[in-house]
Design an enzyme around this catalytic site. Structure first.
Site, PDB file in Angstrom:
ATOM      1  N   PRO A 161       0.836  -1.318   0.047  1.00 16.17           N
ATOM      2  CA  PRO A 161      -0.119  -0.187  -0.128  1.00 16.17           C
ATOM      3  C   PRO A 161       0.682   1.336   0.185  1.00 16.17           C
ATOM      4  O   PRO A 161       0.233   2.446  -0.252  1.00 16.17           O
ATOM      5  CB  PRO A 161      -0.775  -0.180   1.265  1.00 16.17           C
ATOM      6  CG  PRO A 161       0.156  -0.800   2.229  1.00 16.17           C
ATOM      7  CD  PRO A 161       0.927  -2.043   1.418  1.00 16.17           C
ATOM      8  N   ASP A 187       1.811   0.669 -11.890  1.00 19.89           N
ATOM      9  CA  ASP A 187       0.457   1.600 -11.209  1.00 19.89           C
ATOM     10  C   ASP A 187       0.921   2.914 -10.621  1.00 19.89           C
ATOM     11  O   ASP A 187       2.167   2.918 -10.376  1.00 19.89           O
ATOM     12  CB  ASP A 187      -0.097   0.775 -10.302  1.00 19.89           C
ATOM     13  CG  ASP A 187      -1.157  -0.206 -11.093  1.00 19.89           C
ATOM     14  OD1 ASP A 187      -1.452  -0.130 -12.231  1.00 19.89           O
ATOM     15  OD2 ASP A 187      -1.793  -0.869 -10.227  1.00 19.89           O
ATOM     16  N   LYS A 219      -3.831   4.922 -13.258  1.00 19.88           N
ATOM     17  CA  LYS A 219      -5.067   5.237 -13.314  1.00 19.88           C
ATOM     18  C   LYS A 219      -5.235   5.971 -12.130  1.00 19.88           C
ATOM     19  O   LYS A 219      -4.993   5.983 -11.188  1.00 19.88           O
ATOM     20  CB  LYS A 219      -6.121   4.002 -13.530  1.00 19.88           C
ATOM     21  CG  LYS A 219      -5.680   3.242 -14.684  1.00 19.88           C
ATOM     22  CD  LYS A 219      -6.434   2.085 -14.697  1.00 19.88           C
ATOM     23  CE  LYS A 219      -6.341   1.219 -16.069  1.00 19.88           C
ATOM     24  NZ  LYS A 219      -7.026  -0.038 -16.094  1.00 19.88           N
ATOM     25  N   GLY A 247      -0.386  -1.432  -7.206  1.00 18.64           N
ATOM     26  CA  GLY A 247      -0.446  -1.055  -5.740  1.00 18.64           C
ATOM     27  C   GLY A 247      -1.389  -2.038  -4.950  1.00 18.64           C
ATOM     28  O   GLY A 247      -2.273  -2.602  -5.388  1.00 18.64           O
ATOM     29  N   GLY A 248      -0.879  -2.141  -3.724  1.00 20.78           N
ATOM     30  CA  GLY A 248      -1.419  -3.053  -2.802  1.00 20.78           C
ATOM     31  C   GLY A 248      -1.518  -4.531  -3.067  1.00 20.78           C
ATOM     32  O   GLY A 248      -0.313  -5.135  -3.601  1.00 20.78           O
ATOM     33  N   ASP A 249      -2.426  -5.180  -3.273  1.00 22.69           N
ATOM     34  CA  ASP A 249      -2.508  -6.708  -3.712  1.00 22.69           C
ATOM     35  C   ASP A 249      -2.929  -6.761  -5.015  1.00 22.69           C
ATOM     36  O   ASP A 249      -3.654  -5.812  -5.521  1.00 22.69           O
ATOM     37  CB  ASP A 249      -3.611  -7.436  -2.818  1.00 22.69           C
ATOM     38  CG  ASP A 249      -3.760  -8.849  -3.278  1.00 22.69           C
ATOM     39  OD1 ASP A 249      -2.558  -9.680  -3.074  1.00 22.69           O
ATOM     40  OD2 ASP A 249      -4.667  -9.350  -3.715  1.00 22.69           O
ATOM     41  N   ILE A 281      -7.146  -7.654  -5.528  1.00 20.70           N
ATOM     42  CA  ILE A 281      -8.118  -6.705  -4.803  1.00 20.70           C
ATOM     43  C   ILE A 281      -8.424  -5.388  -5.499  1.00 20.70           C
ATOM     44  O   ILE A 281      -7.722  -4.784  -5.380  1.00 20.70           O
ATOM     45  CB  ILE A 281      -7.725  -6.436  -3.356  1.00 20.70           C
ATOM     46  CG1 ILE A 281      -7.547  -7.865  -2.619  1.00 20.70           C
ATOM     47  CG2 ILE A 281      -8.915  -5.826  -2.518  1.00 20.70           C
ATOM     48  CD1 ILE A 281      -8.842  -8.759  -2.348  1.00 20.70           C
ATOM     49  N   THR A 312      -2.785  -5.689   0.892  1.00 17.55           N
ATOM     50  CA  THR A 312      -3.816  -5.064   0.327  1.00 17.55           C
ATOM     51  C   THR A 312      -4.003  -3.638   1.107  1.00 17.55           C
ATOM     52  O   THR A 312      -3.500  -3.738   2.476  1.00 17.55           O
ATOM     53  CB  THR A 312      -4.961  -5.647   0.187  1.00 17.55           C
ATOM     54  OG1 THR A 312      -6.019  -4.876  -0.608  1.00 17.55           O
ATOM     55  CG2 THR A 312      -5.446  -5.922   1.563  1.00 17.55           C
ATOM     56  N   ALA A 313      -4.450  -2.723   0.592  1.00 17.39           N
ATOM     57  CA  ALA A 313      -4.619  -1.355   1.504  1.00 17.39           C
ATOM     58  C   ALA A 313      -5.153  -1.464   2.648  1.00 17.39           C
ATOM     59  O   ALA A 313      -4.693  -0.813   3.741  1.00 17.39           O
ATOM     60  CB  ALA A 313      -5.249  -0.293   0.440  1.00 17.39           C
ATOM     61  N   MET A 368     -11.698   3.245  -2.631  1.00 18.13           N
ATOM     62  CA  MET A 368     -12.009   4.304  -3.706  1.00 18.13           C
ATOM     63  C   MET A 368     -13.487   4.976  -3.364  1.00 18.13           C
ATOM     64  O   MET A 368     -14.264   5.152  -4.155  1.00 18.13           O
ATOM     65  CB  MET A 368     -12.095   3.535  -5.138  1.00 18.13           C
ATOM     66  CG  MET A 368     -10.673   3.029  -5.504  1.00 18.13           C
ATOM     67  SD  MET A 368     -10.909   2.038  -6.972  1.00 18.13           S
ATOM     68  CE  MET A 368     -12.027   0.469  -6.396  1.00 18.13           C
TER      69      MET A 368
END
Length: 274
Positions: free
Chosen positions: A18, A41, A64, A96-98, A101, A126-127, A178
């Site tokens: 994350p 990313d 993105k 980013g993260g996992d 997910i 993951t975040a 998000m």
């Protein structure tokens, strides 16, 4: 012309965690040190790219960002994966993260399999897990919650009344990705459906980075205290009884406000490290 399978490269779909570069897994680190091409990313620590990739690796930003026209279309990302793998290169698709997910990994898996390109998936932190740990919030805890759900509420108008009713009354911890922009509307829906007064909300901005900031309130006081607040990207939302534990177990002081750890998309897309 038929493709020579002996000279096809490989794509590693990997999660970078994350934010904190030290949360990178050893397996992803090893692949980054070997990779010919890294397709990355926006929400990946710049330090990972500068410290852990080969000096001669081609690093291609494909970031993105919500409401930004400069975001890289998924079709372009798919094309890059195929192009470099078919040239015999080891490609790391760094997310980013996992890796699985709230990512577009399914599109990329379908693309790779349709072209006969070998691949591997390497999980990351993951975040939700990073943000909760760095905020001192156990996502499940005896007497508080025995389950956790990962959700996205970027379109709070979606979901029928029964869905929102169930979310408002569940004892599960709710983690929204998000969802900072529509957060006021999300909270209103939960209040309308009778969410309990002992539920709290924690807003974690730029989790696990030096700019991390955590704010928390009882859900019923959020709109009065913070309606209209604009949060730094990325932001994670934790809702449930466990969110009240932040004040008791915060171990990391809030970081610098007003600064972004991850470069905005316009700047990131100009950065290619060779």
């Amino acid at each position: 012309m038929p493709i020579d399978s002996l000279h096809i490269g490989k794509v590693i779909l990997a999660g970078a965690g994350p934010g904190d570069p030290e949360l990178l897994t050893l397996k992803t680190l090893r692949y980054l040190q070997q990779a010919d091409v890294v397709i990355v990313d926006r929400l990946v620590s710049p330090e990972i790219l500068s410290e852990y990739t080969r000096r001669d690796a081609l690093v291609i930003p494909v970031g993105k960002q919500c409401h930004h026209d400069a975001s890289t279309p998924q079709s372009v990302i798919n094309q890059l994966l195929v192009e470099h793998a078919l040239e015999g290169r080891l490609v790391v698709r760094l997310k980013g993260g996992d890796v699985s997910i709230f990512s577009n990994v399914l599109d990329e898996l379908e693309t790779l399999t349709s072209h006969g390109i070998p691949y591997e998936l390497v999980p990351g932190v993951t975040a939700a897990l990073g943000a909760a740990a760095y905020a001192g919030i156990p996502l499940t805890a005896r007497g508080y919650s025995t389950a956790v759900r990962f959700l996205t509420g970027y379109q709070p108008e979606t979901g029928d009344d029964a869905w929102w009713q169930e979310l408002a009354h569940t004892a599960d911890t709710l983690v929204f990705y998000m969802s900072s922009a529509p957060l006021d509307g999300l909270v209103r829906r939960l209040l309308q459906k009778g969410i309990a007064e002992d539920r709290w909300i924690a807003v974690v901005e730029q989790a696990t980075t030096p700019m991390q900031r955590v704010s928390s309130w009882p859900v019923h006081l959020y709109l009065e205290a913070a309606a209209g607040t604009r949060y730094a990207s990325p932001t994670l939302i934790i809702i449930g009884r466990v969110a009240a534990l932040h004040s008791s177990f915060q171990w990391l002081a809030n970081g610098r406000g007003g600064e972004l750890y991850f470069p905005p998309i316009e700047h990131a897309k100009k950065t290619v490290v060779c």
